[in-house]
Design a protein around this motif. Structure first.
Motif, PDB file in Angstrom:
ATOM      1  N   ALA A 135      12.448  47.238  26.597  1.00 10.79           N
ATOM      2  CA  ALA A 135      12.874  46.244  25.611  1.00 10.79           C
ATOM      3  C   ALA A 135      12.767  46.827  24.200  1.00 10.79           C
ATOM      4  O   ALA A 135      13.673  46.666  23.382  1.00 10.79           O
ATOM      5  N   ASP A 136      11.670  47.529  23.936  1.00  5.40           N
ATOM      6  CA  ASP A 136      11.506  48.138  22.610  1.00  5.40           C
ATOM      7  C   ASP A 136      12.626  49.127  22.356  1.00  5.40           C
ATOM      8  O   ASP A 136      13.188  49.203  21.266  1.00  5.40           O
ATOM      9  N   SER A 137      12.934  49.888  23.398  1.00  2.00           N
ATOM     10  CA  SER A 137      14.011  50.859  23.285  1.00  2.00           C
ATOM     11  C   SER A 137      15.327  50.141  23.014  1.00  2.00           C
ATOM     12  O   SER A 137      16.129  50.579  22.188  1.00  2.00           O
ATOM     13  N   GLY A 138      15.516  49.025  23.722  1.00  4.41           N
ATOM     14  CA  GLY A 138      16.718  48.227  23.508  1.00  4.41           C
ATOM     15  C   GLY A 138      16.817  47.759  22.067  1.00  4.41           C
ATOM     16  O   GLY A 138      17.884  47.817  21.453  1.00  4.41           O
ATOM     17  N   ASN A 139      15.702  47.334  21.520  1.00  3.06           N
ATOM     18  CA  ASN A 139      15.702  46.870  20.135  1.00  3.06           C
ATOM     19  C   ASN A 139      16.124  47.982  19.186  1.00  3.06           C
ATOM     20  O   ASN A 139      16.794  47.741  18.182  1.00  3.06           O
ATOM     21  N   LEU A 140      15.714  49.205  19.507  1.00  4.40           N
ATOM     22  CA  LEU A 140      16.113  50.334  18.668  1.00  4.40           C
ATOM     23  C   LEU A 140      17.634  50.481  18.655  1.00  4.40           C
ATOM     24  O   LEU A 140      18.250  50.620  17.592  1.00  4.40           O
ATOM     25  N   SER A 141      18.217  50.413  19.850  1.00  2.00           N
ATOM     26  CA  SER A 141      19.670  50.546  19.921  1.00  2.00           C
ATOM     27  C   SER A 141      20.342  49.391  19.197  1.00  2.00           C
ATOM     28  O   SER A 141      21.338  49.570  18.502  1.00  2.00           O
ATOM     29  N   LEU A 142      19.753  48.214  19.384  1.00  2.00           N
ATOM     30  CA  LEU A 142      20.309  47.038  18.717  1.00  2.00           C
ATOM     31  C   LEU A 142      20.323  47.260  17.203  1.00  2.00           C
ATOM     32  O   LEU A 142      21.326  47.018  16.532  1.00  2.00           O
ATOM     33  N   LEU A 143      19.213  47.774  16.689  1.00  2.00           N
ATOM     34  CA  LEU A 143      19.140  48.013  15.251  1.00  2.00           C
ATOM     35  C   LEU A 143      20.172  49.032  14.824  1.00  2.00           C
ATOM     36  O   LEU A 143      20.832  48.877  13.797  1.00  2.00           O
ATOM     37  N   GLU A 144      20.307  50.059  15.632  1.00  2.00           N
ATOM     38  CA  GLU A 144      21.278  51.100  15.291  1.00  2.00           C
ATOM     39  C   GLU A 144      22.676  50.514  15.171  1.00  2.00           C
ATOM     40  O   GLU A 144      23.467  50.939  14.338  1.00  2.00           O
ATOM     41  N   SER A 145      22.949  49.513  16.023  1.00  2.00           N
ATOM     42  CA  SER A 145      24.300  48.953  16.014  1.00  2.00           C
ATOM     43  C   SER A 145      24.658  48.423  14.624  1.00  2.00           C
ATOM     44  O   SER A 145      25.807  48.505  14.206  1.00  2.00           O
ATOM     45  N   PHE A 146      23.671  47.927  13.921  1.00  2.00           N
ATOM     46  CA  PHE A 146      23.960  47.355  12.604  1.00  2.00           C
ATOM     47  C   PHE A 146      24.301  48.423  11.579  1.00  2.00           C
ATOM     48  O   PHE A 146      24.719  48.135  10.487  1.00  2.00           O
ATOM     49  N   HIS A 147      24.043  49.682  11.946  1.00  2.00           N
ATOM     50  CA  HIS A 147      24.363  50.758  11.010  1.00  2.00           C
ATOM     51  C   HIS A 147      25.725  51.373  11.283  1.00  2.00           C
ATOM     52  O   HIS A 147      26.105  52.324  10.624  1.00  2.00           O
ATOM     53  N   GLN A 148      26.435  50.836  12.295  1.00  2.00           N
ATOM     54  CA  GLN A 148      27.750  51.382  12.613  1.00  2.00           C
ATOM     55  C   GLN A 148      28.814  50.634  11.821  1.00  2.00           C
ATOM     56  O   GLN A 148      28.839  49.421  11.798  1.00  2.00           O
ATOM     57  N   ARG A 149      29.688  51.404  11.208  1.00  3.44           N
ATOM     58  CA  ARG A 149      30.741  50.782  10.431  1.00  3.44           C
ATOM     59  C   ARG A 149      31.839  50.229  11.355  1.00  3.44           C
ATOM     60  O   ARG A 149      32.365  49.155  11.134  1.00  3.44           O
ATOM     61  N   ASP A 150      32.119  51.011  12.363  1.00  4.94           N
ATOM     62  CA  ASP A 150      33.227  50.644  13.238  1.00  4.94           C
ATOM     63  C   ASP A 150      32.768  49.635  14.290  1.00  4.94           C
ATOM     64  O   ASP A 150      31.701  49.764  14.877  1.00  4.94           O
ATOM     65  N   VAL A 151      33.613  48.613  14.516  1.00  9.72           N
ATOM     66  CA  VAL A 151      33.237  47.540  15.429  1.00  9.72           C
ATOM     67  C   VAL A 151      33.018  48.072  16.837  1.00  9.72           C
ATOM     68  O   VAL A 151      32.074  47.681  17.519  1.00  9.72           O
ATOM     69  N   VAL A 152      33.889  48.980  17.250  1.00 16.67           N
ATOM     70  CA  VAL A 152      33.771  49.503  18.611  1.00 16.67           C
ATOM     71  C   VAL A 152      32.437  50.227  18.780  1.00 16.67           C
ATOM     72  O   VAL A 152      31.726  50.034  19.762  1.00 16.67           O
ATOM     73  N   ASP A 153      32.110  51.058  17.800  1.00 18.09           N
ATOM     74  CA  ASP A 153      30.819  51.754  17.851  1.00 18.09           C
ATOM     75  C   ASP A 153      29.680  50.755  17.928  1.00 18.09           C
ATOM     76  O   ASP A 153      28.715  50.924  18.652  1.00 18.09           O
ATOM     77  N   ARG A 154      29.842  49.711  17.144  1.00 20.82           N
ATOM     78  CA  ARG A 154      28.828  48.682  17.111  1.00 20.82           C
ATOM     79  C   ARG A 154      28.626  48.086  18.494  1.00 20.82           C
ATOM     80  O   ARG A 154      27.513  47.993  18.997  1.00 20.82           O
ATOM     81  N   ILE A 155      29.752  47.707  19.076  1.00 22.88           N
ATOM     82  CA  ILE A 155      29.674  47.070  20.394  1.00 22.88           C
ATOM     83  C   ILE A 155      29.040  48.026  21.402  1.00 22.88           C
ATOM     84  O   ILE A 155      28.183  47.644  22.193  1.00 22.88           O
ATOM     85  N   ASN A 156      29.434  49.309  21.317  1.00 20.86           N
ATOM     86  CA  ASN A 156      28.880  50.274  22.260  1.00 20.86           C
ATOM     87  C   ASN A 156      27.368  50.364  22.149  1.00 20.86           C
ATOM     88  O   ASN A 156      26.667  50.424  23.149  1.00 20.86           O
ATOM     89  N   LYS A 157      26.883  50.383  20.930  1.00 22.49           N
ATOM     90  CA  LYS A 157      25.436  50.462  20.727  1.00 22.49           C
ATOM     91  C   LYS A 157      24.743  49.231  21.320  1.00 22.49           C
ATOM     92  O   LYS A 157      23.698  49.343  21.957  1.00 22.49           O
ATOM     93  N   VAL A 158      25.356  48.075  21.073  1.00 18.83           N
ATOM     94  CA  VAL A 158      24.750  46.856  21.596  1.00 18.83           C
ATOM     95  C   VAL A 158      24.761  46.880  23.113  1.00 18.83           C
ATOM     96  O   VAL A 158      23.821  46.413  23.772  1.00 18.83           O
ATOM     97  N   LYS A 159      25.819  47.483  23.669  1.00 15.04           N
ATOM     98  CA  LYS A 159      25.886  47.561  25.121  1.00 15.04           C
ATOM     99  C   LYS A 159      24.762  48.424  25.676  1.00 15.04           C
ATOM    100  O   LYS A 159      24.192  48.118  26.733  1.00 15.04           O
ATOM    101  N   VAL A 160      24.450  49.488  24.952  1.00 11.00           N
ATOM    102  CA  VAL A 160      23.318  50.324  25.368  1.00 11.00           C
ATOM    103  C   VAL A 160      22.050  49.471  25.385  1.00 11.00           C
ATOM    104  O   VAL A 160      21.261  49.499  26.344  1.00 11.00           O
TER     105      VAL A 160
END
Lengths: 652, 819
Positions: B609-634
């Motif tokens: 879960a902690d690891s998931g939160n890291l990826s979730l946070l990273e998603s907010f740093h992606q400019r591109d929506v697709v990248d964002r979604i991919n990070k959230v999917k991770v």
């Protein structure tokens, strides 16, 4: 970017008037602490020859301005002051002195400065000195090494720890303590606190007794005791000959985790409200210039304080302002009346000029007038501030929040309170406000019911964004927002046995610390009261026995309540080798002093309440408050809220 | 016994004396062939063959040159094999380290036993060579071939600091430095004699003093840094204050450049030409001391040591008290007292007469005798003077004997270290300046442990340092097995509480005796101090545990970073995992610096879960929506694996859906939506008048009715769509009641709009709401209906209209009478 950096700071960061004039009026002579810090600062500056540029950690420019005024820096060759920020540093100073906290991001900025300098000019064109406050750390040095600039910088330490804000308030001004300590469980601040307290002991003598509540408090106490043992390695004589303090008879350490409820409540003292609304930083408050200027036309009635930042003016708030000294600890309800009285008195004083007929009389008046003008100025400021606060406290939102809060704390909450919180979410009220209430609700009720818990989490995520999955997880870890697992109402028990709720409060002539929250006595200060005024709260003993701590019973009589609160309770005695365990002699007529250390931060209101305790002691006991930082509900919650960059600058 | 004044020579109004201290133990040393550096405070001498001088090759002379270290008594301490390049200059530091500067800018620092450390003063020196060096007790300044100056101000952490360019093209006639402690700026200043003037150079500037009397061929700064002696090419000696403001004296010698020009104390200057030493007093006048061999002068704070082939002598101004007592024909009280003792011992009644005559000044006389004893080298004189003091004391009713006792102690210490085997000819004044602690350090570095301990015990000082040093050298030299050494060391150090063992253990470790090191380390009382050694001993886990124990988080970081560097990642994590403190610190470090490591860390510890939160946070740093979604999917994947957080899992799924929806909205309306929450998305849609899409999102995400109504209400008010608000109010029964309608309208200052909804609100609220929109009449009516006396009064107070006021008064009296 950098030019704007360079420009503004110098003028803004340090006020022109001499600092610290309000210190040094008690038997502890707190001023000497400031003098030490000042001397060391001068040494820091003199370590580099010639004219120099000073680059300050933005979080330190406040504390430093409490230590030294700009003129002092100038006398020691400082030409320009910059804030340590990302981006290149353009300066015509060849000698640069950095003073900052040992934080890695600062190292990043410094390395960046040096890299750009070496690209532009030949190496050696600038000299760099870096002083860590309070000490250099492996982390930072490693970063500098990795960045390849380690050899370019002369490194040193500036041991600035406890900064005297007032004669009775010392602060480490370490803003991130709460989050570091309780969320990240990074105990660095305990180490610094222990070092700072050891230094105090070096100056004032050993504290004969150390009492406290909370696991981290215990860790701090243990660390101090160990440091004393280890001191023998460096200096056996000093460790053995160290005397017991003549003035300070006890150190009481209160861990913030013992009482999370108090900081979440809206502060209702004058100083507390100023902090809630304008946020007091390092004992300075930033207000609209119209509030302090000559014109009294306070901006059009709207309570939106700090609406136009940037041109705000920094105003010092400390005991040097006599009027503020009288007002700060009062419940705001009575401030208006008092201001009125003072205004009338000043007016009467001015009117005296008509009575001044003879030349000596006139001269006497003129002499007095200087003081009057200062008083008048201060009156103008506080009237304006009070007016702003009044505007704010009159709003429906404020009053409804306050009502909800008080109901929750008093344990008379119905389902109306959660409903109101829901409404706030629906209105998209600021998240910190929502969380402040919600955490309070959770803390007092030992958690939210499972369904309610899920509901609020969902509402918050959908309204404020999914990044708050992390915020909510953090709050859960902190125990501030949890799911109810058992319905045992510990808080209710504590509330009753320590009479935290007092129904009849006389704000004008208070007889209990509960006046500060108009009916709620802060638990943290109640605990302090347990130790020093034994028997009064427990109701077992007459008020005659105010034996004081050194000879007193410590926590005895309160064991049951203390067991209900989280963390360990302790009571340690420090002895010196050949002396009696406690010094029985004390300076004639001088009050004994208890040092109260709030680990993890305290609010202005708690300070006021502690001062009130002193006033109840009738000159027998004084309190000096130490804290890691000063916080309030907003800063506390805000430090936990997960921030994400707004890449799209979307408008809401 | 020769009279004490036998070696005195008068100079103007004062006396100078030259006393022999030692007959040198060395044999056949021709000082003229050596480059010599002598440490102050009676310190050792370093001699190295001066390669500019011709020397007769003798049999059995080693081909490689050596540096010879001698004590002041000429006892050879240690020859140092010299295998490096040409030495340009040698000097001693205040901690008695010999500093040798080589032509290529390398600096070697030797302790008195010949162990060294080395550093370089930089590229400039290496490229252009060092041509000369000047030293002071804590630093040095080097002059390079391109006539640049480089200073090193701290030998502990040497950092070459280039000084300002003096702008000269040929070597200076002579040069010297003023140590930082004597300058106004507290930074070193260099004086260069150029042309007929002197340049003062520091880090910021080179200042010309504009003097005319040069060229100056020799310069020397007085021991207190106040005065400067300059020797001109015309053969004149000129003394000025170091700020060049005051000219103090000038004297014509008419000679060529002296070999040495040094200060004797702070008031006279001593010049040395081959075979002649000349002492020049401050008010003119001179004394001559001829020599028939070459000598070397060592300036001290209170005089000069003169080293020759045969002996070591000390030249000083005779102290005032000594002149008072021994001066021929002196009638000072102290002299009378000294004389009285003599008479007393001869059983002459004059003793009594003497004492009577100085009755009043007797206390001073006693103190003077005590002090004078301190200035004497001869044990016999010391004893006589102390005896005189003691004799004088008998006639005093009240006398504090502290100074007497203290002097006796000091003299015992001084006599002990002056003994020729030890060879530290320290004077009383030097001892006071040096401090006993520093003296002990010097004895330790000479391995004179027994004497050091005796002195410490005698002076009641701590013996820790001595014991530690002793133990270290014992370990280095001993051939016994580790157990025996350990026992030996511990026995000696046993009853010393708080003694630090880490240094001893470190020595053992360095000597390759790691078992011994471990044994010794157990005795170390400070957890923190054990850590560095444990680390270098590869005792990783122990080091980490001790670091945590110390409570010093920085130390923990120190160990963590070191471990991370040297261990394979798996092993590193294994070490950290069961130590929560270390884990916490590692986490906060990684969050700032090394997110990848943190992910690894979470992963191996099954903290999905902690690891998931890291990826979730990273998603907010992606400019591109697709990248964002991919990070959230991770993140989602990690949460799904975790299975313990169904709520978060669902929320993240929702987040993905939201991002997808927002991507679509952005395409449809070319507005930004990413980054908004669900509520804000709905709000924005209503603002841009897309209520259908808003409605769809509401149903897609199952938004509660209440929230949806609130959002719609606020958005409509924001764009001022009052009809919209009205339609909303009428659409069906409001789940949030109608009060919000009123309040939102009031906030937007639309009182008339607000009025529309008041009657829909609860009856008891109506009066208050009407009051808010300043509809006093209606407010009054409602309050009356509710029989709400308080509100009625409030309305009356606020109402500006007298007519309505009257009406309300009527209500009030009506209600009052009804009661």
């Amino acid at each position: 970017m950098s030019s704007s950096t360079a420009a503004a700071v110098a003028a803004a960061s340090t006020p022109a008037q001499p600092t610290g004039a309000h210190l040094g009026h008690t038997s502890l002579n707190i001023d000497s602490l400031r003098d030490l810090a000042r001397k060391e600062l001068v040494n820091v500056l003199d370590s580099v020859q010639g004219k120099k540029g000073l680059i300050l950690d933005p979080n330190l420019s406040g504390p430093l301005s409490l230590i030294a005024e700009f003129a002092l820096l100038k006398d020691h060759g400082v030409e320009k002051i910059y804030h340590l920020q990302p981006g290149p540093l353009e300066t015509d100073c060849k000698n640069l002195i950095y003073i900052c906290r040992p934080q890695v991001n600062y190292m990043k900025y410094i390395a960046e400065h040096i890299h750009t300098h070496t690209r532009v000019a030949r190496s050696g064109a600038y000299t760099y000195s870096l002083f860590f406050v309070p000490r250099r750390t492996a982390l930072c040095e490693k970063y500098l090494e990795d960045a390849g600039v380690f050899g370019e910088i002369t490194k040193g330490e500036y041991h600035l720890d406890l900064i005297p804000l007032e004669d009775d308030v010392l602060s480490l001004e370490w803003d991130s303590t709460f989050k570091e300590l309780y969320l990240e469980q990074d105990t660095t601040s305990i180490y610094y606190a222990a070092k700072a307290l050891m230094r105090l002991q070096g100056i004032y003598g050993l504290f004969p007794r150390i009492l406290g509540k909370g696991d981290y408090s215990k860790a701090l106490c243990d660390m101090m005791l160990r440091m004393r043992r280890e001191m023998a390695v460096d200096d056996l004589d000093a460790s053995q000959t160290m005397q017991l303090s003549q003035n300070i008879d006890s150190l009481i350490i209160i861990d913030r985790s013992v009482d999370m409820v108090t900081p979440l409540c809206t502060q209702l003292t004058y100083e507390g409200l100023i902090d809630e609304i304008f946020h007091i930083k390092n004992s300075f408050v930033e207000v609209d210039p119209s509030l302090v200027g000559t014109g009294t036309n306070a901006a059009g009635g709207s309570a939106s304080a700090g609406a136009a930042p940037g041109k705000n003016k920094k105003v010092p708030l400390n005991g040097g302002d006599k009027l503020f000294g009288e007002l700060r600890d009062l419940n705001f309800a009575v401030v208006g009346g008092l201001l009125n009285k003072v205004a009338k008195r000043i007016n009467a004083d001015y009117e005296e000029r008509h009575n001044a007929k003879t030349v000596p009389q006139i001269r006497q008046f003129i002499v007095k007038m200087g003081g009057l003008a200062a008083e008048h100025q201060s009156l103008r400021l506080h009237t304006a501030l009070a007016e702003e606060i009044m505007n704010y406290t009159m709003t429906d939102d404020f009053n409804r929040i306050l009502e909800v809060q008080q109901n929750i704390v008093a344990g008379i909450a119905t389902n109306k309170e959660p409903e109101y919180i829901e409404e706030m979410i629906n209105k998209q009220a600021p998240l910190t406000q929502v969380l402040r209430l919600l955490c309070l609700y959770s803390l007092v009720n030992n958690g939210l019911k499972a369904k309610q818990f899920e509901f609020f989490k969902k509402e918050i995520l959908e309204t404020y964004g999914f990044e708050h999955i992390i915020t909510l997880e953090s709050l859960r870890k902190l125990g501030m927002l949890t799911k109810q697992v058992n319905t045992k109402n510990t808080y209710g028990l504590v509330r009753r046995s320590l009479s935290l709720i007092v129904d009849e409060v006389n704000e004008h002539a208070p007889n209990d610390i509960s006046y500060v929250y108009s009916g709620y006595a802060p638990l943290s200060v109640r605990l302090v009261q347990c130790v020093v005024q034994r028997g009064q709260e427990g109701g077992k003993q007459g008020p005659g026995n105010r034996g004081g701590i050194a000879g007193g019973n410590g926590w005895r009589g309160f064991e049951d309540v203390l067991r209900m609160l989280p963390g360990r309770t302790f009571d340690e005695t420090q002895r010196v080798e050949d002396g009696q365990p406690r010094s029985s002699k004390r300076m004639n007529g001088q009050p004994r002093i208890s040092l109260v250390f709030f680990l993890g931060g305290c609010t202005f209101t708690e300070i006021s309440a502690t001062r009130f305790l002193a006033s109840q002691e009738g000159g027998q006991r004084d309190f000096v408050i130490c804290t890691t930082q000063i916080l309030n509900g907003n800063t506390l919650v805000d430090s936990i809220v997960q921030k994400v960059p707004d890449l799209h600058a979307a408008s809401t | 016994m020769a009279p004490p004044t036998a070696d005195w020579l008068a100079l103007h109004d004062r006396f100078y004396r030259k006393q022999e201290i030692y007959t040198m133990l060395w044999k056949q040393v021709d000082l003229s062939k050596y480059m010599i550096a002598a440490a102050p405070f009676g310190g050792p001498l370093a001699l190295v063959r001066d390669d500019r001088k011709v020397i007769l090759v003798q049999k059995q002379q080693p081909v490689k040159p050596s540096i010879y270290l001698y004590t002041s008594s000429g006892k050879l301490l240690e020859p140092i094999q010299w295998d490096k390049g040409r030495i340009v200059g040698m000097g001693w530091t205040e901690t008695e380290h010999l500093v040798c500067v080589l032509e290529d800018g390398t600096v070697r620092m030797y302790n008195i036993l010949g162990e060294y450390t080395q550093f370089s003063i930089g590229k400039e020196a290496k490229d252009n060579r060092v041509i000369d060096v000047q030293f002071w007790d804590t630093g040095l300044v080097a002059l390079t071939g391109s006539f640049q100056l480089i200073a090193v101000t701290n030998f502990e952490e040497p950092r070459p600091l280039p000084l300002a360019d003096p702008g000269i093209n040929e070597p200076p006639h002579s040069w010297t430095v003023i140590p930082p402690k004597f300058t106004l700026s507290r930074h070193v200043e260099v004086l260069l004699a150029v042309n007929s003037t002197v340049l003062v150079v520091d880090a910021t500037e080179a200042r010309d003093e504009r003097l005319q009397k040069g060229p100056f061929t020799k310069m020397s700064v007085s021991p207190d840094g106040k005065f400067l002696a300059l020797f001109t090419s015309a053969g004149n000696l000129w003394v000025v204050s170091t700020d060049f403001q005051k000219s103090l004296s000038e004297y014509e010698t008419g000679s060529s450049v002296p070999q040495q020009l040094v200060w004797c104390g702070t008031d006279s200057v001593v010049l040395y030409w081959d075979k002649l030493v000349l002492v020049l007093g401050p008010f003119g006048g001179y004394n001559e001391y001829p020599y028939d061999e070459s000598i070397f002068l060592v300036p001290e704070i209170d005089g000069i040591r003169i080293i020759s082939r045969e002996k070591c002598e000390f030249l000083q101004k005779v102290p005032d008290v000594t002149v008072d007592i021994f001066g021929i024909g002196s009638t000072a009280p102290a002299a009378m007292l000294y004389d009285a003792l003599d008479h007393f011992e001869k059983k002459s009644p004059k003793a009594d007469e003497n004492i009577r005559s100085i009755r009043m000044e007797l206390p001073e006389a006693v103190e003077a005798c005590i002090e004078a004893a301190g200035h004497e080298n001869s044990h016999q004189l010391q004893r006589l003077l102390l005896k005189a003091a003691s004799f004088g004391k008998c006639f005093l009713e009240i006398h504090n004997a502290d100074s007497f006792v203290e002097m006796c102690k000091v003299l015992r210490v001084l006599n002990a270290v002056r003994y020729y085997e030890i060879g530290i000819p320290l004077t009383y004044a030097q001892y006071q300046r040096l401090t006993p602690e520093a003296l002990i350090d010097r004895l330790i570095s000479r391995h004179q442990y027994l004497l050091a301990i005796r002195i410490c015990e005698y002076l009641k000082m701590r013996t820790d340092r001595i014991l530690i040093h002793w133990a270290c050298s014992k370990i280095k030299k001993s051939n016994d097995d580790e157990d025996t050494i350990c026992r030996m060391v511990v026995e000696k150090l046993a009853n010393k509480p708080g003694l630090s063992y880490s240094e001893i253990a470190m020595t053992a470790h360095k000597a390759g005796q790691s078992k011994l090191a471990t044994m010794l380390l157990d005795y170390e009382p400070r957890a923190g101090d054990q850590v560095p050694l444990l680390m270098s001993m590869q005792e990783d886990e122990m080091a980490l545990t001790k670091a945590i124990e110390s409570g010093d988080t920085d130390l923990v970081y120190h160990v963590l970073l070191d471990l991370k560097r040297k261990l394979p990642i798996g092993e590193f994590f294994r070490l950290v995992n069961n130590k929560p403190q270390a884990c916490n610190l590692l986490e906060s470090y990684c969050k700032e610096q090394d997110p990848e490591l943190l992910k690894n860390f979470y992963y191996q510890d099954d903290r999905l879960a902690d690891s998931g939160n890291l990826s979730l946070l990273e998603s907010f740093h992606q400019r591109d929506v697709v990248d964002r979604i991919n990070k959230v999917k991770v993140a989602l994947k990690l949460y799904q694996e975790d299975k313990n957080h169904p709520f978060e899992e669902k929320a993240i799924e929702e987040n993905i859906r939201l991002l997808q929806t927002q991507a679509q909205l952005e395409k449809d309306f070319s507005e930004t939506f990413t980054g908004l929450s669900i509520s804000s998305t709905v709000y924005k849609l209503i603002i841009i008048n897309q209520s259908k899409r808003a409605e769809k999102i509401r149903s897609d995400f199952k938004m509660p009715d209440k929230r949806f109504w609130w959002i719609r209400l606020r958005a409509l008010v924001e764009i001022g769509d009052w009809d919209g608000v009205a339609t909303l109010a009428k659409s069906k029964k409001s789940p949030i009641g109608y009060e919000p309608f009123v309040e939102e309208c009031v906030k937007a200052k639309q009182f008339r709009e607000a009025a529309k909804y008041i009657l829909k609100c609860d009856a008891h609220l109506r009066a208050g709401l009407f009051l808010k929109i300043e509809a006093f009449q209606e407010a009054g009516e409602q309050a009356f209906l509710q029989k709400d006396m308080d509100t009625l009064r409030e309305i009356r107070d606020k109402c500006p209209n007298a007519l309505i006021q009257g009406q309300i008064d009527a209500y009030i009296s009506q209600l009052a009478s009804a009661r």
